[in-house]
Scaffold this active site. Structure first.
Site, PDB file in Angstrom:
ATOM      1  N   GLN A  97       0.811  -1.210   0.000  1.00 55.76           N
ATOM      2  CA  GLN A  97       0.000   0.000   0.000  1.00 55.76           C
ATOM      3  C   GLN A  97       0.845   1.260   0.000  1.00 55.76           C
ATOM      4  O   GLN A  97       2.044   1.241   0.279  1.00 55.76           O
ATOM      5  CB  GLN A  97      -0.930  -0.003   1.222  1.00 55.76           C
ATOM      6  CG  GLN A  97      -0.227  -0.168   2.552  1.00 55.76           C
ATOM      7  CD  GLN A  97      -1.212  -0.446   3.690  1.00 55.76           C
ATOM      8  OE1 GLN A  97      -1.490   0.444   4.496  1.00 55.76           O
ATOM      9  NE2 GLN A  97      -1.715  -1.668   3.738  1.00 55.76           N
ATOM     10  N   HIS A  99       0.221   5.566   1.088  1.00 54.33           N
ATOM     11  CA  HIS A  99      -0.645   6.567   1.699  1.00 54.33           C
ATOM     12  C   HIS A  99      -0.442   7.899   0.986  1.00 54.33           C
ATOM     13  O   HIS A  99       0.693   8.278   0.693  1.00 54.33           O
ATOM     14  CB  HIS A  99      -0.334   6.727   3.188  1.00 54.33           C
ATOM     15  CG  HIS A  99      -0.395   5.436   3.942  1.00 54.33           C
ATOM     16  ND1 HIS A  99      -1.481   4.600   3.902  1.00 54.33           N
ATOM     17  CD2 HIS A  99       0.509   4.821   4.749  1.00 54.33           C
ATOM     18  CE1 HIS A  99      -1.254   3.540   4.653  1.00 54.33           C
ATOM     19  NE2 HIS A  99      -0.048   3.649   5.181  1.00 54.33           N
ATOM     20  N   GLU A 134       3.961   7.439   8.903  1.00 51.28           N
ATOM     21  CA  GLU A 134       3.880   6.582  10.086  1.00 51.28           C
ATOM     22  C   GLU A 134       5.239   6.049  10.517  1.00 51.28           C
ATOM     23  O   GLU A 134       6.175   5.957   9.717  1.00 51.28           O
ATOM     24  CB  GLU A 134       2.905   5.424   9.847  1.00 51.28           C
ATOM     25  CG  GLU A 134       3.255   4.545   8.670  1.00 51.28           C
ATOM     26  CD  GLU A 134       2.102   3.641   8.259  1.00 51.28           C
ATOM     27  OE1 GLU A 134       0.930   4.104   8.260  1.00 51.28           O
ATOM     28  OE2 GLU A 134       2.355   2.485   7.900  1.00 51.28           O
ATOM     29  N   HIS A 262       4.800   0.099   0.663  1.00 50.50           N
ATOM     30  CA  HIS A 262       5.284  -0.710   1.767  1.00 50.50           C
ATOM     31  C   HIS A 262       4.277  -1.812   2.073  1.00 50.50           C
ATOM     32  O   HIS A 262       3.129  -1.767   1.633  1.00 50.50           O
ATOM     33  CB  HIS A 262       5.505   0.146   3.022  1.00 50.50           C
ATOM     34  CG  HIS A 262       4.262   0.806   3.534  1.00 50.50           C
ATOM     35  ND1 HIS A 262       3.767   1.984   3.007  1.00 50.50           N
ATOM     36  CD2 HIS A 262       3.405   0.446   4.528  1.00 50.50           C
ATOM     37  CE1 HIS A 262       2.671   2.325   3.649  1.00 50.50           C
ATOM     38  NE2 HIS A 262       2.418   1.409   4.578  1.00 50.50           N
ATOM     39  N   ARG A 281      -4.077   0.666  -2.387  1.00 49.19           N
ATOM     40  CA  ARG A 281      -3.468  -0.660  -2.420  1.00 49.19           C
ATOM     41  C   ARG A 281      -2.829  -0.978  -3.771  1.00 49.19           C
ATOM     42  O   ARG A 281      -3.301  -0.525  -4.803  1.00 49.19           O
ATOM     43  CB  ARG A 281      -4.506  -1.722  -2.044  1.00 49.19           C
ATOM     44  CG  ARG A 281      -4.986  -1.588  -0.604  1.00 49.19           C
ATOM     45  CD  ARG A 281      -6.074  -2.564  -0.239  1.00 49.19           C
ATOM     46  NE  ARG A 281      -6.429  -2.404   1.178  1.00 49.19           N
ATOM     47  CZ  ARG A 281      -7.302  -1.529   1.625  1.00 49.19           C
ATOM     48  NH1 ARG A 281      -7.929  -0.724   0.782  1.00 49.19           N
ATOM     49  NH2 ARG A 281      -7.552  -1.433   2.917  1.00 49.19           N
TER      50      ARG A 281
END
Length: 397
Positions: A97, A99, A134, A262, A281
């Protein structure tokens, strides 16, 4: 002013039935695949706190009293906790995926709202208007893929497997490896369908058998075969040839920027991120894949393997490991106080006890958290003291 958290656990087929229960004592009476424990105020799965004897969603508590919770950051974060902390326990791989960036998330969320696509639609790309950089902090050995390999490594991998069906797609990148040709090559593989996709996957698997003794490709090809058992018809099987493979040791951490491909493969860790649930995705999933939107939101630039782990700054007097987070949405420390330590507060904080027990004192109020417990403190606390024989993860901004 110290609020124990009641945190929702999200189940998923890739989650572990035993990891959270065995390590942190988190109940799992029905033997579910516990994948994520959410600590925060995201409206999709907010934690709860007790206010005057009543359980209240943390997201609602913050909206009702933003100055108390957010302090001087009230306007910056528009009455919402800017970060989300999770315990993530993966027994099987998550989807590959990406982001989106903040600006792309804002535009994409608005566009899908205008099209009246329901927030819970499986064809929805944007669940909110925020980005999702993240950090992952490993509690157990934590296997993952993070970012594109160096171009020369990608070329070498595809030269070694030598798949006839994709040779024509591969040649432009091989001749001139750069972000543009990688984007074309990567997206062309994702768009393979029908017999062509089946043949490419069959040829890939045949190559993994013939190259099984190659020491430079051993881990890569082992992942391809592992993924094939779970997703036999998924072009995400090619992902280990493109992406860095890394196994974090317990106590190691890595940062993942927006627009970076990642996948988390196995292990349990703490994940701290901007308060978002946006996922685009690229494979290893039965869920919706929007190739055009994915490519638009992906940076096709390599990340050197040696730069993947995030080295903390050690603050001896407080027993803290302070991780250098390159975004404003959150900060992350691991604190192991050998003596009483005073910590200043300028934002809301979530503390999660990793081991042992630690006592937190704010003004005249004290609470002891032990392994697996978590609390949230508002910005209005100003400062708190900690002492005990244990360590805790600290998310704040």
């Amino acid at each position: 002013m110290i609020f124990p958290l009641k945190n929702p656990v999200k189940d998923s087929p890739w989650g572990s039935r035993v990891a959270m229960c065995n390590h942190f004592g988190i109940p799992n009476p029905r033997g579910e695949n516990q994948a994520e424990l959410w600590m925060g105020a995201h409206p999709c799965a907010s934690s709860f706190i007790c206010v005057e004897g009543t359980d209240v969603a943390l997201c609602d508590a913050i909206v009702a009293n933003p100055n108390f919770w957010l302090g001087c950051k009230t306007e910056q974060y528009t009455s919402s906790l800017p970060f989300l902390m999770k315990i993530l326990a993966a027994e099987e791989p998550l989807s590959i995926q990406v982001h989106p960036s903040k600006s792309s998330a804002e535009l994409g969320f608005l566009a899908e709202n205008e099209k009246n696509i329901p927030l819970d639609s499986p064809y929805r790309n944007y669940k909110d208007a925020n980005h999702k950089p993240e950090l992952v902090y490993a509690i157990t050995p934590y296997l993952a893929m993070n970012g594109f390999r160096e171009f020369i490594q990608i070329v070498a991998n595809f030269e070694a497997i030598a798949i006839p069906l994709i040779n024509e797609l591969f040649q432009p990148f091989k001749r001139k490896p750069n972000a543009s040709t990688l984007a074309t090559f990567f997206s062309s593989l994702l768009l393979l369908e029908g017999q062509e996709k089946k043949q490419a996957i069959d040829e890939l698997l045949n190559s993994t058998m013939s190259l099984d003794e190659n020491p430079f490709l051993y881990h890569t090809l082992a992942l391809v075969r592992r993924f094939h058992k779970l997703y036999p018809d998924d072009v995400g099987l090619f992902s280990p040839l493109f992406l860095n493979i890394i196994e974090l040791k317990p106590g190691e951490a890595m940062f993942l920027y927006a627009e970076t491909p990642h996948a988390y493969i196995s292990g349990m860790g703490i994940e701290v991120m901007a308060n978002s649930d946006n996922v685009l995705r690229a494979g290893l999933t039965p869920k919706h894949i929007d190739v055009a939107e994915l490519v638009k939101n992906t940076r096709f630039e390599p990340i050197a393997f040696e730069s993947l782990t995030l080295a903390p700054d050690i603050v001896k007097q407080s027993g803290s490991k302070v991780y250098p987070i390159p975004v404003d949405d959150f900060k992350f420390d691991v604190v192991s106080p050998e003596v009483e330590v005073t910590i200043s507060v300028s934002s809301p904080e979530i503390l999660f006890c990793l081991d042992g027990c630690v006592t937190i004192t704010a003004d005249t109020e004290s609470k002891t958290i032990c392994m697996g417990d978590s609390v949230v403190l508002p910005a209005a606390v100003g400062q708190y003291k900690v002492q005990g024989k244990g360590s805790f993860a600290r998310a704040y901004c």
